[in-house]
Design an enzyme around this catalytic site. Structure first.
Site, PDB file in Angstrom:
ATOM      1  CB  CYS A 139     -20.692   5.606  -4.392  1.00  0.00           C
ATOM      2  SG  CYS A 139     -19.696   6.087  -2.960  1.00  0.00           S
ATOM      3  CB  THR A 162      16.749  -4.178  12.967  1.00  0.00           C
ATOM      4  OG1 THR A 162      17.254  -4.789  11.769  1.00  0.00           O
ATOM      5  CG2 THR A 162      16.571  -2.686  12.738  1.00  0.00           C
ATOM      6  CB  CYS A 166     -19.223   0.843  -2.910  1.00  0.00           C
ATOM      7  SG  CYS A 166     -19.929   2.292  -2.096  1.00  0.00           S
ATOM      8  CD  GLU A 223      11.923   1.144   8.481  1.00  0.00           C
ATOM      9  OE1 GLU A 223      12.948   1.427   9.130  1.00  0.00           O
ATOM     10  OE2 GLU A 223      10.965   1.927   8.357  1.00  0.00           O
ATOM     11  CD  GLU A 272     -17.174   6.877  -5.598  1.00  0.00           C
ATOM     12  OE1 GLU A 272     -17.226   5.723  -6.046  1.00  0.00           O
ATOM     13  OE2 GLU A 272     -16.723   7.164  -4.454  1.00  0.00           O
ATOM     14  NE  ARG A 323      12.135  10.198  14.063  1.00  0.00           N
ATOM     15  CZ  ARG A 323      12.285   8.871  13.942  1.00  0.00           C
ATOM     16  NH1 ARG A 323      11.325   8.054  14.344  1.00  0.00           N
ATOM     17  NH2 ARG A 323      13.381   8.355  13.419  1.00  0.00           N
TER      18      ARG A 323
END
Length: 382
Positions: A95, A206, A86, A313, A61, A217
């Site tokens: 704000c 993993t 807020c 993952e 804002e 990346r």
């Protein structure tokens, strides 16, 4: 005539709230919510816009009102923002104070703030005579900041599980080869998800087989962004010190999660010298207590930054455990147009005896990414 005017107003609200969401996604304010704002005049012309770029920086804002210009009268203007303005003093002023000081006549809000200390902006604005509309594109706004809301309400991060499989549901051949199932475009999308997450987690299987870097990346980090934290589950503390997670230039971002009472892992000293850490978590039934880990990440001791969104993952073992313990909030699955016949399934046997026992989702979408189909399943409604 009244219905036609209302329809046009709703379409206008939808248009500008969509722009707020686009702006919000540009920021990286973790652990704060993603917020975008637009100031529009009475003719429907954009006067200014902004977004929350990073934690501690000016809110959306503030940036939008600054972009609108100090000399512009805002009594007939509308401020659009995807999250309730807020009311509390944090690292920046409320704000709502600025909105009232600027004399903004109307405010359109996408969703209420779930944080008790920051909420109440709608009531304060209305009490001061500002016309406030709430709930425009509300579901999209809540999905955008689902991670923020989940940690506020539960003290745990939002957990997104990502996998890639063949048409037959296999994540690797019978010899263990899994590179690459999905397309280059799908892998680039995965890096975008890493970038949006506070931490990326893998299991020991993993880590040992793929020696991943878990860094962002193929997509650029913004000026206020940093690499996500890297977490690896190593219950027995037996992973090799030579793995890149423990030895590369980003080792300071690595946390190894080891069972309580286990011997110090062989990489502990090197990891600590690099600035990384070993986190001890209790075990349950011969496995790390994943719920306790989420509690620790979402509500850490004083001085540590909480993890708001956790991107996992996972191989089949970890994926199965997460589903069995109902810890998955979002499931992102790439399905590649390939067939193996035999191999390792994406998720292990959950022992469902009837279709009514199958894992379901509150909502889901499908899209095409490169040559793959992407399933995005949302376990919980917003």
């Amino acid at each position: 005539m009244h219905a036609a005017v209302s329809e046009r107003r709703n379409a206008t609200h939808e248009r500008w709230m969509r722009r707020c969401l686009e702006l919000a996604r540009r920021g990286a304010p973790r652990p704060n919510p993603m917020v975008g704002a637009v100031v529009v005049d009475a003719r429907g012309e954009r006067l200014g816009e902004g977004w929350h770029r990073a934690a501690g920086k000016a809110h959306a804002e503030v940036n939008a009102l600054r972009d609108a210009g100090a000399a512009t009268s805002l009594r007939e203007a509308t401020l659009y923002v995807n999250l309730e303005p807020c009311t509390h003093h944090g690292r920046t002023p409320p704000c709502t104070d600025l909105i009232l000081d600027k004399g903004v006549g109307r405010v359109v809000v996408g969703m209420r703030d779930p944080h008790e200390a920051a909420s109440g902006g709608v009531e304060r604005l209305r009490a001061a005579g500002v016309e406030v509309t709430v709930g425009v594109r509300g579901k999209e706004c809540r999905r955008l900041n689902e991670a923020f809301a989940r940690r506020v309400r539960t003290g745990r991060p939002l957990l997104t599980l990502k996998q890639a499989q063949t048409l037959g549901g296999r994540v690797a051949t019978r010899t263990g080869d899994s590179r690459w199932i999905s397309s280059e475009e799908a892998r680039r999308r995965g890096h975008r998800w890493r970038r949006q997450s506070g931490a990326v987690l893998v299991g020991s299987g993993t880590a040992a087989s793929d020696d991943p870097r878990l860094t962002v990346r193929h997509v650029d980090l913004g000026p206020h962004e940093e690499q996500p934290r890297r977490l690896v589950l190593d219950r027995a503390g037996r992973l090799a010190p030579s793995l890149r997670l423990f030895s590369d230039a980003h080792a300071a971002r690595t946390t190894a999660v080891v069972g309580e009472g286990r011997d110090a892992p062989p990489y502990v000293e090197a990891l600590r010298r690099a600035g990384g850490q070993v986190l001890r978590v209790k075990e349950r039934d011969g496995h790390l207590d994943l719920g306790a880990l989420l509690d620790r990440l979402g509500t850490p001791p004083d001085g540590e930054r909480p993890v708001q969104s956790l991107f996992v993952e996972a191989g089949p073992g970890l994926a199965t455990a997460l589903f069995e313990q109902d810890l998955v909030d979002r499931y992102y699955l790439f399905v590649a147009p390939r067939l193996l016949g035999t191999g390792t399934p994406a998720v292990g046997d959950r022992e469902a005896e009837a279709m009514t026992d199958a894992q379901g989702f509150a909502e889901h979408t499908w899209e095409t990414v490169g040559g793959d189909a992407l399933f995005k399943g949302f376990r919980r409604p917003v």
